[in-house]
Motif scaffolding. Structure first.
Motif, PDB file in Angstrom:
ATOM      1  N   CYS A 177       0.863  -1.192   0.000  1.00 30.06           N
ATOM      2  CA  CYS A 177       0.000   0.000   0.000  1.00 30.06           C
ATOM      3  C   CYS A 177       0.899   1.242   0.000  1.00 30.06           C
ATOM      4  O   CYS A 177       2.025   1.191   0.496  1.00 30.06           O
ATOM      5  N   GLY A 178       0.370   2.336  -0.465  1.00 29.54           N
ATOM      6  CA  GLY A 178       1.042   3.637  -0.369  1.00 29.54           C
ATOM      7  C   GLY A 178       2.432   3.631  -0.958  1.00 29.54           C
ATOM      8  O   GLY A 178       2.692   3.053  -2.024  1.00 29.54           O
ATOM      9  N   SER A 179       3.375   4.258  -0.246  1.00 29.41           N
ATOM     10  CA  SER A 179       4.754   4.365  -0.739  1.00 29.41           C
ATOM     11  C   SER A 179       5.365   2.989  -0.953  1.00 29.41           C
ATOM     12  O   SER A 179       6.158   2.793  -1.876  1.00 29.41           O
ATOM     13  N   SER A 180       4.999   2.053  -0.091  1.00 26.93           N
ATOM     14  CA  SER A 180       5.556   0.703  -0.226  1.00 26.93           C
ATOM     15  C   SER A 180       5.124   0.074  -1.542  1.00 26.93           C
ATOM     16  O   SER A 180       5.877  -0.689  -2.154  1.00 26.93           O
TER      17      SER A 180
ATOM     18  N   GLU B 296       0.546  14.351   0.667  1.00 26.69           N
ATOM     19  CA  GLU B 296       0.513  13.949   2.076  1.00 26.69           C
ATOM     20  C   GLU B 296       0.847  15.084   3.025  1.00 26.69           C
ATOM     21  O   GLU B 296       0.178  15.263   4.031  1.00 26.69           O
TER      22      GLU B 296
ATOM     23  N   VAL C  57       5.221  10.500   9.388  1.00 26.88           N
ATOM     24  CA  VAL C  57       4.175   9.715   8.714  1.00 26.88           C
ATOM     25  C   VAL C  57       4.528   9.485   7.249  1.00 26.88           C
ATOM     26  O   VAL C  57       4.379   8.377   6.724  1.00 26.88           O
TER      27      VAL C  57
ATOM     28  N   VAL D   7      -1.460   1.932   9.511  1.00 20.92           N
ATOM     29  CA  VAL D   7      -2.891   1.930   9.200  1.00 20.92           C
ATOM     30  C   VAL D   7      -3.490   0.584   9.595  1.00 20.92           C
ATOM     31  O   VAL D   7      -3.512  -0.373   8.816  1.00 20.92           O
TER      32      VAL D   7
ATOM     33  N   SER E 189       6.079  -3.755   3.507  1.00 22.38           N
ATOM     34  CA  SER E 189       5.417  -2.909   4.498  1.00 22.38           C
ATOM     35  C   SER E 189       6.440  -2.363   5.464  1.00 22.38           C
ATOM     36  O   SER E 189       7.185  -3.120   6.082  1.00 22.38           O
ATOM     37  N   GLN E 190       6.464  -1.057   5.606  1.00 18.98           N
ATOM     38  CA  GLN E 190       7.355  -0.431   6.574  1.00 18.98           C
ATOM     39  C   GLN E 190       6.989  -0.912   7.968  1.00 18.98           C
ATOM     40  O   GLN E 190       7.826  -1.401   8.696  1.00 18.98           O
ATOM     41  N   SER E 191       5.701  -0.786   8.309  1.00 14.16           N
ATOM     42  CA  SER E 191       5.271  -1.072   9.689  1.00 14.16           C
ATOM     43  C   SER E 191       5.062  -2.557   9.949  1.00 14.16           C
ATOM     44  O   SER E 191       5.179  -3.004  11.081  1.00 14.16           O
ATOM     45  N   GLY E 192       4.717  -3.288   8.907  1.00 12.02           N
ATOM     46  CA  GLY E 192       4.386  -4.706   9.096  1.00 12.02           C
ATOM     47  C   GLY E 192       3.048  -4.902   9.786  1.00 12.02           C
ATOM     48  O   GLY E 192       2.707  -6.012  10.204  1.00 12.02           O
TER      49      GLY E 192
ATOM     50  N   LEU F 216      -2.967  -5.339   4.356  1.00 19.17           N
ATOM     51  CA  LEU F 216      -1.959  -6.346   4.010  1.00 19.17           C
ATOM     52  C   LEU F 216      -2.139  -7.614   4.839  1.00 19.17           C
ATOM     53  O   LEU F 216      -2.024  -8.735   4.326  1.00 19.17           O
TER      54      LEU F 216
ATOM     55  N   ALA G 189      -2.162   8.517   9.006  1.00 16.43           N
ATOM     56  CA  ALA G 189      -1.597   7.725  10.091  1.00 16.43           C
ATOM     57  C   ALA G 189      -0.405   6.947   9.568  1.00 16.43           C
ATOM     58  O   ALA G 189      -0.334   6.602   8.393  1.00 16.43           O
ATOM     59  N   LYS G 190       0.535   6.705  10.450  1.00 14.29           N
ATOM     60  CA  LYS G 190       1.748   5.980  10.052  1.00 14.29           C
ATOM     61  C   LYS G 190       1.464   4.490   9.901  1.00 14.29           C
ATOM     62  O   LYS G 190       1.953   3.837   9.014  1.00 14.29           O
TER      63      LYS G 190
ATOM     64  N   SER H 209       6.594   8.443   4.393  1.00 18.17           N
ATOM     65  CA  SER H 209       7.761   7.554   4.327  1.00 18.17           C
ATOM     66  C   SER H 209       8.839   8.121   3.402  1.00 18.17           C
ATOM     67  O   SER H 209       8.542   8.629   2.325  1.00 18.17           O
TER      68      SER H 209
ATOM     69  N   THR I  11       0.015  -3.077   8.566  1.00 14.23           N
ATOM     70  CA  THR I  11      -1.074  -2.516   7.775  1.00 14.23           C
ATOM     71  C   THR I  11      -2.209  -3.536   7.635  1.00 14.23           C
ATOM     72  O   THR I  11      -2.006  -4.651   7.146  1.00 14.23           O
TER      73      THR I  11
HETATM   74  C1  G6P Z   1       0.264   4.849   5.420  1.00 12.25           C
HETATM   75  C2  G6P Z   1       1.503   5.711   5.542  1.00 12.25           C
HETATM   76  C3  G6P Z   1       2.321   5.625   4.267  1.00 12.25           C
HETATM   77  C4  G6P Z   1       2.653   4.168   3.971  1.00 12.25           C
HETATM   78  C5  G6P Z   1       1.399   3.303   3.913  1.00 12.25           C
HETATM   79  C6  G6P Z   1       1.746   1.822   3.880  1.00 12.25           C
HETATM   80  O1  G6P Z   1      -0.607   5.367   4.482  1.00 12.25           O
HETATM   81  O2  G6P Z   1       1.127   7.048   5.793  1.00 12.25           O
HETATM   82  O3  G6P Z   1       3.524   6.351   4.465  1.00 12.25           O
HETATM   83  O4  G6P Z   1       3.334   4.098   2.756  1.00 12.25           O
HETATM   84  O5  G6P Z   1       0.611   3.506   5.082  1.00 12.25           O
HETATM   85  O6  G6P Z   1       2.310   1.473   5.121  1.00 12.25           O
HETATM   86  P1  G6P Z   1       3.271   0.245   5.367  1.00 12.25           P
HETATM   87  O7  G6P Z   1       3.628   0.325   6.823  1.00 12.25           O
HETATM   88  O8  G6P Z   1       2.476  -0.991   5.047  1.00 12.25           O
HETATM   89  O9  G6P Z   1       4.453   0.395   4.476  1.00 12.25           O
END
Ligand code: G6P
Length: 591
Positions: A295-298, A475, A393, A588, A342-345, A350, A585-586, A395, A347
């Motif tokens: 999702c998003g930047s990832s 953003e 937030v 999601v 995924s940055q956060s792991g 996902l 949100a960072k 990335s 989401t």
């Molecule tokens: C949110 C963040 C974005 C990020 C996206 C996916 O929308 O604001 O910066 O790219 O989630 O998040 P993830 O943690 O799965 O990479």
């Protein structure tokens, strides 16, 4: 998205919880609250706005037990009434909740017809269900009974007015970690919230119920079978979540990118060989199609992964947006391999897809910055992108780290040897040069901030960077921005060009240099104010930002720093909250 913190121990619990909430601010929120033990009572303090607003109402209060919450509105507008903690109708139970209860209306109708409600939240249903069941059951039984009825996602901390020595917890789908320090047990939605109070942590599994006191941690699954406590050391350092001398975390993270590239070289290369599990390499080589999900930047980073895998390894690839894939089943090949970014792991979209894929027993690799995350636990393999904690937030370094990690993975899977290692070293030096040139980016930002629309264009690799560039500007600078493949302009978007509309072209590929410039010219003829960001070897003296040459396939790692800086300065010049943009949100954690 919503953050939860809890503390029970020897230090001031309220101070610990407020500090924990401040550390979770980066997740994004619009109101905050705490509940704490004061004498024989539970007191609640909540506000619309920032955690700092809470501090005023709880100044100097000491407590041995507290829970707290930052809310990102889902059910009901962001106001004090809907802010957590929520209290049951007769005042016995207090709750903080992260997640969404999908069947809350049904449960309200079936069990709570005698109850009155103060907020519009689904959370108030949970706390009243617990109170309702506690009339005939023990607190533990009432919570477990409630868990068995809830559909959706939740991570909750609960206090019982009749027993102020315990914090109860329950968790399904939304993340919740429990931390253990010398003099405390604490909770947080992610590891950042535990730092300073816990030395070890344990992520709770789905459908876990727990009772925590100063004396111990007692965890059970939903049917009451005890769960073993398996704690691991917290590896994140306090300095990683400190802004140091930078004005914003985003700027710090932009500046950390050259070092991040060097770190990745260090972690993944020994001499010229790539260290990636041979089992993983073998598994990917066996596949007839790689499906990237993000999702998003990832997701934008995964376009480059697709490019590297197809070019270097000859395996067909497709990129899927997770929120779409959850509800549609694409044609699956005979031997698919799934790679999640995924940055956060954490989401939620996902996680929903991973669970779906897992049921079909297809192999899963997660490429992430958070190895203690839910996605890693659900995957067969994981790769760490070693970007270090990303707090802003929007990335930046995690996005580039994903691209670098994908290039390294493709190099490992490919049977052809390339000089990726030295090319990456050149990238880190080129990134430093771009950062030295930040004033030019600031100049562009100044010129575009008052415009209604702005467009990024490029082709191929440069188009994917344009997508990320436009996302960044939306953003944090709140400028309506779109990215177009430059060839598509004349099929519609060019109608949007009016006098002075900024159009920014990214040009790093020899094959598309000439044609992108022609397309840019077509917008200039219709009044656009055009800008060119080009690699040195392809540049002309009139270009606005010239970036050092690097291997053409790694150029997005350098050009993207320019667009990150443009977005950053546009946000600063507009006096926006750069690190915590509105409505975003960072992590999601709801679908
Ligand atoms: C949110 C963040 C974005 C990020 C996206 C996916 O929308 O604001 O910066 O790219 O989630 O998040 P993830 O943690 O799965 O990479």
């Amino acid at each position: 998205m919503c953050g939860i913190v809890g503390y029970i121990g020897k230090e001031n619990a309220l101070k610990a919880v407020v500090e924990g909430l401040e550390k979770l601010e980066y997740r994004g929120y619009d109101s905050a609250g705490v509940a704490y033990k004061k004498g024989e009572d539970i007191l609640i303090c909540k506000e619309k706005g920032r955690v700092s607003d809470l501090k005023l109402c709880i100044l100097d209060t000491d407590s041995s037990l507290a829970i707290g919450h930052t809310r990102w509105a889902t059910h009901g507008e962001p106001n004090k009434r809907n802010a957590h903690p929520h209290c049951s109708m007769n005042g016995r139970f207090v709750i903080v909740h992260n997640g969404i209860i999908e069947n809350y209306q049904k449960l309200k109708f079936e069990y709570l017809s005698e109850y009155s409600f103060i907020s519009e939240t689904d959370t108030e249903i949970i706390v009243n269900l617990i109170e309702h069941f506690s009339i005939s059951l023990t607190t533990e039984e009432a919570i477990r009974k409630t868990m068995s009825l809830l559909e959706g996602s939740y991570a909750c901390l609960i206090l019982d007015q009749n027993d102020l020595e315990h914090i109860y917890c329950m968790k399904d789908k939304s993340p919740l970690l429990i931390g253990r320090g010398k003099s405390a047990v604490c909770f947080a939605s992610d590891i950042t919230g535990l730092i300073g109070y816990a030395e070890e942590y344990m992520p709770l599994e789905d459908k876990t119920f727990g009772v925590i006191s100063k004396e111990g941690i007692y965890l059970q699954d939903i049917i009451g079978i005890a769960i073993e406590n398996k704690f691991q050391k917290i590896a994140v350092q306090k300095e990683e979540i400190d802004k140091q001398t930078y004005d914003h975390f985003m700027l710090k993270e932009i500046y950390e990118q050259p070092m991040m590239v060097r770190n990745l070289i260090h972690h993944y290369f020994s001499k010229e060989e790539v260290n990636v599990s041979s089992k993983l390499i073998h598994h990917i080589r066996q596949s007839d199609k790689i499906n990237f999900v993000a999702c998003g930047s990832s997701m934008y980073a995964s376009y480059f992964a697709k490019y590297y895998m197809e070019k270097l390894c000859g395996i067909p690839c497709e990129v899927f947006c997770a929120s779409e894939l959850v509800y549609s089943t694409p044609l699956i090949s005979k031997r698919p391999f799934f790679i999640f970014f995924s940055q956060s792991g954490e989401t939620a979209d996902l996680i929903a897809v991973i669970k779906k894929i897992k049921k079909q027993r297809f192999p899963i690799l997660t490429i992430t910055n958070t190895i203690e995350s839910s996605m890693v636990r659900l995957s067969d393999y994981y790769l760490n992108i070693y970007a270090g904690k990303e707090i802003a937030v929007a990335s930046t370094k995690a996005y580039t780290a994903m691209i670098v990690t994908s290039a390294i993975l493709a190099r490992a899977v490919s049977k052809t040897k390339t000089n990726l290692k030295s090319n990456l070293k050149a990238v880190s030096l080129a990134m430093e040069k771009v950062l030295e040139n930040k004033e030019v980016c600031k100049g562009i930002a100044k010129e575009i901030i008052d415009q209604k629309d702005a467009f990024y264009i490029g082709r191929g690799i440069d188009y994917w960077t344009s997508l990320e560039a436009s996302l960044k500007l939306k953003e944090i600078a709140y400028i309506h921005t779109e990215a177009f493949s430059s060839g598509e302009l004349k099929h519609g978007p060019i109608a949007l060009i009016t006098k002075n509309t900024p159009v920014l072209a990214i040009i790093t590929q020899e094959g598309t240099n000439r044609i992108t410039r022609s397309n840019l010219e077509e917008t200039a003829s219709r009044g656009a104010k055009t800008y060119v960001i080009a690699s040195k070897g392809l540049s002309t003296p009139k270009d606005d930002v010239i970036i050092p040459n690097v291997a053409h396939y790694l150029s997005p790692l350098v050009s993207v720093l320019v667009v990150q800086l443009i977005a950053y300065y546009a946000a600063v010049l507009k006096h926006n909250d750069v690190d915590k943009p509105k409505n975003l949100a960072k992590s999601v954690t709801v679908e």
